[in-house]
Design an enzyme around this catalytic site. Structure first.
Site, short mmCIF file in Angstrom:
data_model
loop_
_atom_site.label_atom_id
_atom_site.label_comp_id
_atom_site.label_asym_id
_atom_site.label_seq_id
_atom_site.Cartn_x
_atom_site.Cartn_y
_atom_site.Cartn_z
N THR A 38 0.82 -1.21 0.00
CA THR A 38 0.00 0.00 0.00
C THR A 38 0.86 1.26 0.00
O THR A 38 2.00 1.27 0.45
CB THR A 38 -0.93 0.04 1.23
OG1 THR A 38 -0.14 0.26 2.42
CG2 THR A 38 -1.72 -1.25 1.38
N TYR A 151 10.38 13.36 16.42
CA TYR A 151 10.46 12.00 15.88
C TYR A 151 10.64 10.99 17.02
O TYR A 151 9.99 9.95 17.05
CB TYR A 151 11.62 11.90 14.89
CG TYR A 151 11.73 10.56 14.22
CD1 TYR A 151 10.83 10.21 13.21
CD2 TYR A 151 12.72 9.65 14.58
CE1 TYR A 151 10.92 8.97 12.59
CE2 TYR A 151 12.81 8.41 13.96
CZ TYR A 151 11.91 8.08 12.96
OH TYR A 151 12.00 6.85 12.35
N LYS A 155 8.11 7.76 18.05
CA LYS A 155 8.54 6.37 18.13
C LYS A 155 8.46 5.84 19.55
O LYS A 155 8.19 4.65 19.77
CB LYS A 155 9.96 6.23 17.57
CG LYS A 155 10.04 6.48 16.07
CD LYS A 155 9.09 5.58 15.29
CE LYS A 155 9.18 5.79 13.80
NZ LYS A 155 8.27 4.91 13.03
N VAL A 184 19.24 2.64 8.71
CA VAL A 184 18.98 1.80 7.54
C VAL A 184 18.87 2.70 6.32
O VAL A 184 18.30 3.79 6.39
CB VAL A 184 17.66 1.00 7.71
CG1 VAL A 184 17.34 0.22 6.43
CG2 VAL A 184 17.76 0.04 8.89
#
Length: 301
Positions: A38, A151, A155, A184
């Site tokens: 999606t 941020y 999280k 990453v």
């Protein structure tokens, strides 16, 4: 492509090419799982659709979009879903004293409220299959990621929410895995669109802030495919008793990505380890030197 009898299904949010969601979709597909990929703009999923995946439009911040997606998935799978991966997210790099609250709300809508809305909406399909929810969190949840207070807060909220969700869904046989993700490779995290506002107290170290914008792409950064391979392997692992999960089965906590191992070790040593490391790694001592020089200049006048 229709789902084969007995074939597992996974719905992944935020599958735009270049990010973690896209890499996860490719890895799950390679493992024989029917992937429901999606994105807000389904046009970016055309290549995955050609590979045999189901591509659907989904905006996790929009209730109607979530409802429509749920209806389509239910028809496709016969009312079941084996795995839900809440990956859709938004970066937010700004000093805490420079934040714009509308901007902050937008980040929370995607990173936190979107996760909550998806879990609530798809709970029935997951319960029907005694499935698995994977919430993509970050080391930022436990780390003072300088210039990332918003941020980090999102999280951290995902981590706390997931811990409680895990216990609430346990009686129904639904598992909740939290992915504590380190650095990453990501196309989104490579963007440097944020700037310091005029008059910011951090304009003195503008260069430090600008380096911070792409920190995750330049510090022990792990290839997206490697991260996806490890996460999918754990997601498809068999169930083991609680004590043995982390080693042999589906773990409650999945630690991977650059610096993930160090962060896990540091959780046992105390928060002071994170404070010292991040303060120096980001470059905050440079601001101390600038401020001392400003004070010296004032005294000389």
């Amino acid at each position: 492509m229709p789902i084969k009898p007995g074939q597992k299904t996974v719905l992944i949010t935020g599958c735009t090419p270049g990010g973690i969601g896209h890499a996860l979709a490719l890895e799950f597909h390679a493992k024989g799982v029917h992937v429901i990929a999606t994105a807000r703009n389904p046009a970016v999923l055309a290549e995955m659709a050609e590979m045999g995946m189901t591509a659907l439009a989904l905006d996790v911040t929009n209730a109607e979009s979530i409802k429509t997606c749920h209806e389509e998935v239910s028809k496709l799978t016969g009312g079941k879903l084996d795995i839900l991966v809440n990956n859709a997210g938004r970066t937010h790099t700004h000093p805490a004293t420079d934040i714009d609250m509308d901007d902050v709300r937008e980040t929370f809508e995607t990173n936190v409220f979107g996760v909550m809305a998806m879990c609530a909406a798809f709970a029935d399909l997951l319960i029907a299959s005694r499935g698995l929810i994977i919430n993509i969190a970050s080391l930022a949840a436990i780390t003072p990621y300088v210039f990332g207070s918003v941020y980090c807060a999102t999280k951290g909220a995902v981590v706390s929410y997931s811990r409680t969700l895990r216990l609430e869904l346990q009686p129904f046989g639904v598992r909740v895995m939290v992915a504590m993700t380190g650095t990453v490779r990501s196309q989104i995290a490579s963007r440097t669109h944020r700037t310091l506002p005029p008059g910011s107290i951090y304009m003195r170290i503008k260069d430090v802030f600008e380096r911070r914008l792409t920190f995750s792409q330049n510090n022990a950064t792990v290839d997206t495919k490697d991260y996806a391979r490890k996460l999918v392997a754990k997601a498809l692992a068999p169930e083991w008793p609680l004590i043995l999960r982390s080693w042999f089965g589906r773990p409650d906590w999945f630690w991977a990505g650059g610096m993930a191992g160090l962060a896990w070790i540091a959780t046992w040593l105390g928060e002071w380890v994170f404070d010292i490391f991040m303060y120096r790694r980001i470059g905050m001592p440079q601001l101390e030197r600038v401020l001392r020089e400003e004070e010296r200049q004032k005294k000389m006048k």
